[in-house]
Write a protein that holds these residues in place. Structure first.
Motif, short mmCIF file in Angstrom:
data_model
loop_
_atom_site.label_atom_id
_atom_site.label_comp_id
_atom_site.label_asym_id
_atom_site.label_seq_id
_atom_site.Cartn_x
_atom_site.Cartn_y
_atom_site.Cartn_z
N LEU A 10 0.67 -1.34 0.01
CA LEU A 10 -0.04 -0.12 -0.02
C LEU A 10 0.79 1.31 0.07
CD1 LEU A 10 -2.71 -1.10 2.73
CD2 LEU A 10 -2.94 -0.94 0.18
N THR A 11 0.37 2.45 -0.61
CA THR A 11 1.05 3.56 -0.43
C THR A 11 0.94 4.35 0.56
OG1 THR A 11 -0.70 4.72 -1.80
CG2 THR A 11 0.87 3.65 -3.24
N ARG A 12 1.57 5.40 0.83
CA ARG A 12 1.23 6.17 2.08
C ARG A 12 -0.39 6.66 1.93
NH1 ARG A 12 0.91 11.44 3.15
NH2 ARG A 12 1.62 12.25 5.31
N ASP A 13 -0.58 7.21 0.81
CA ASP A 13 -1.90 7.84 0.76
C ASP A 13 -3.15 6.57 1.14
OD1 ASP A 13 -1.07 10.27 0.34
OD2 ASP A 13 -1.13 10.38 -1.82
N GLU A 14 -2.82 5.41 0.45
CA GLU A 14 -3.72 4.54 0.67
C GLU A 14 -3.80 3.79 2.22
OE1 GLU A 14 -3.44 2.04 -3.62
OE2 GLU A 14 -1.91 1.56 -2.12
N LEU A 15 -2.67 4.19 2.79
CA LEU A 15 -2.71 3.52 4.20
C LEU A 15 -3.45 4.60 5.07
CD1 LEU A 15 1.00 2.84 4.62
CD2 LEU A 15 -0.96 1.25 5.12
N LEU A 16 -3.42 6.06 4.51
CA LEU A 16 -3.97 7.15 5.25
C LEU A 16 -5.75 6.97 4.95
CD1 LEU A 16 -1.34 10.07 4.98
CD2 LEU A 16 -2.18 8.50 7.16
N ALA A 17 -5.91 6.35 3.92
CA ALA A 17 -7.36 6.45 3.43
C ALA A 17 -8.13 5.33 4.01
CB ALA A 17 -7.28 6.54 2.07
N LEU A 18 -7.29 4.30 4.67
CA LEU A 18 -7.95 2.99 5.24
C LEU A 18 -9.18 3.35 6.34
CD1 LEU A 18 -4.85 0.75 5.57
CD2 LEU A 18 -6.47 0.52 3.91
N PRO A 19 -9.87 2.33 6.43
CA PRO A 19 -11.01 2.48 7.58
C PRO A 19 -10.18 2.28 9.03
CG PRO A 19 -11.28 0.38 6.34
CD PRO A 19 -10.30 1.39 5.49
N ALA A 20 -11.18 2.36 9.88
CA ALA A 20 -10.63 2.09 11.29
C ALA A 20 -9.90 0.84 11.55
CB ALA A 20 -11.84 2.21 12.31
N ALA A 21 -10.52 -0.23 10.90
CA ALA A 21 -9.84 -1.46 11.11
C ALA A 21 -9.92 -2.09 9.77
CB ALA A 21 -10.61 -2.46 12.06
N VAL A 22 -8.98 -3.28 9.48
CA VAL A 22 -8.75 -3.72 8.17
C VAL A 22 -8.55 -5.28 8.34
CG1 VAL A 22 -7.88 -1.83 7.08
CG2 VAL A 22 -6.14 -3.16 8.13
N ASP A 23 -8.84 -6.10 7.30
CA ASP A 23 -8.50 -7.45 7.38
C ASP A 23 -6.99 -7.89 7.39
OD1 ASP A 23 -7.68 -7.54 4.59
OD2 ASP A 23 -9.79 -7.48 4.01
N VAL A 24 -6.68 -8.98 7.80
CA VAL A 24 -5.18 -9.35 7.69
C VAL A 24 -4.63 -9.19 6.35
CG1 VAL A 24 -3.53 -11.16 8.32
CG2 VAL A 24 -5.76 -10.74 9.74
N GLU A 25 -5.18 -9.41 5.41
CA GLU A 25 -4.66 -9.38 3.95
C GLU A 25 -4.08 -8.14 3.74
OE1 GLU A 25 -5.33 -10.37 -0.64
OE2 GLU A 25 -6.86 -11.12 0.83
N THR A 26 -5.29 -7.03 4.23
CA THR A 26 -5.00 -5.61 3.76
C THR A 26 -3.77 -4.99 4.80
OG1 THR A 26 -6.82 -5.23 3.10
CG2 THR A 26 -5.88 -3.21 3.77
N ALA A 27 -3.85 -5.62 6.05
CA ALA A 27 -2.72 -4.97 6.90
C ALA A 27 -1.24 -5.91 6.59
CB ALA A 27 -3.24 -5.98 8.42
N GLY A 28 -1.27 -6.82 5.94
CA GLY A 28 -0.08 -7.51 5.53
C GLY A 28 0.39 -6.65 4.39
#
Length: 96
Positions: A10-28
């Motif tokens: 994920l890019t920095r902008d994508e990280l900052l746009a994430l919801p409050a909690a994410v699934d394990v795949e997205t966190a990975g």
């Protein structure tokens, strides 16, 4: 764009746009690791940040991901590289 179908870190902008909690795949993806490795780390209690378990559902708090990666809305590239603003120079002028 859904994070479940996208590939690569994920890019920095994508990280900052994430919801409050994410699934394990997205966190990975935030850490640049694949799905299989991310779930293996969760099972071994070695994921790089806190994992939230609710029954069979596993989520990771985005705030903790950002903290571990040292990414804040104010810094430009993460990894702890925030550049402090130097103090204002008012040595010759005093406000009254």
């Amino acid at each position: 764009m859904t994070t479940a179908t996208a590939r690569g870190p994920l890019t920095r902008d994508e990280l900052l746009a994430l919801p409050a909690a994410v699934d394990v795949e997205t966190a990975g993806r935030a850490f640049g690791i694949g799905r299989t490795t991310a779930y293996a780390l969760v099972r071994a209690d070695q994921f790089p940040c806190k994992v939230i378990r609710a029954g069979r559902t596993v989520r990771v708090a985005t705030e903790d991901i950002l903290r571990v990666l040292a990414i804040t809305p104010g810094n430009s590239d993460g990894a702890g590289s925030s550049h402090p603003t130097p103090p204002a120079e008012n040595s010759s002028h005093h406000q009254r």
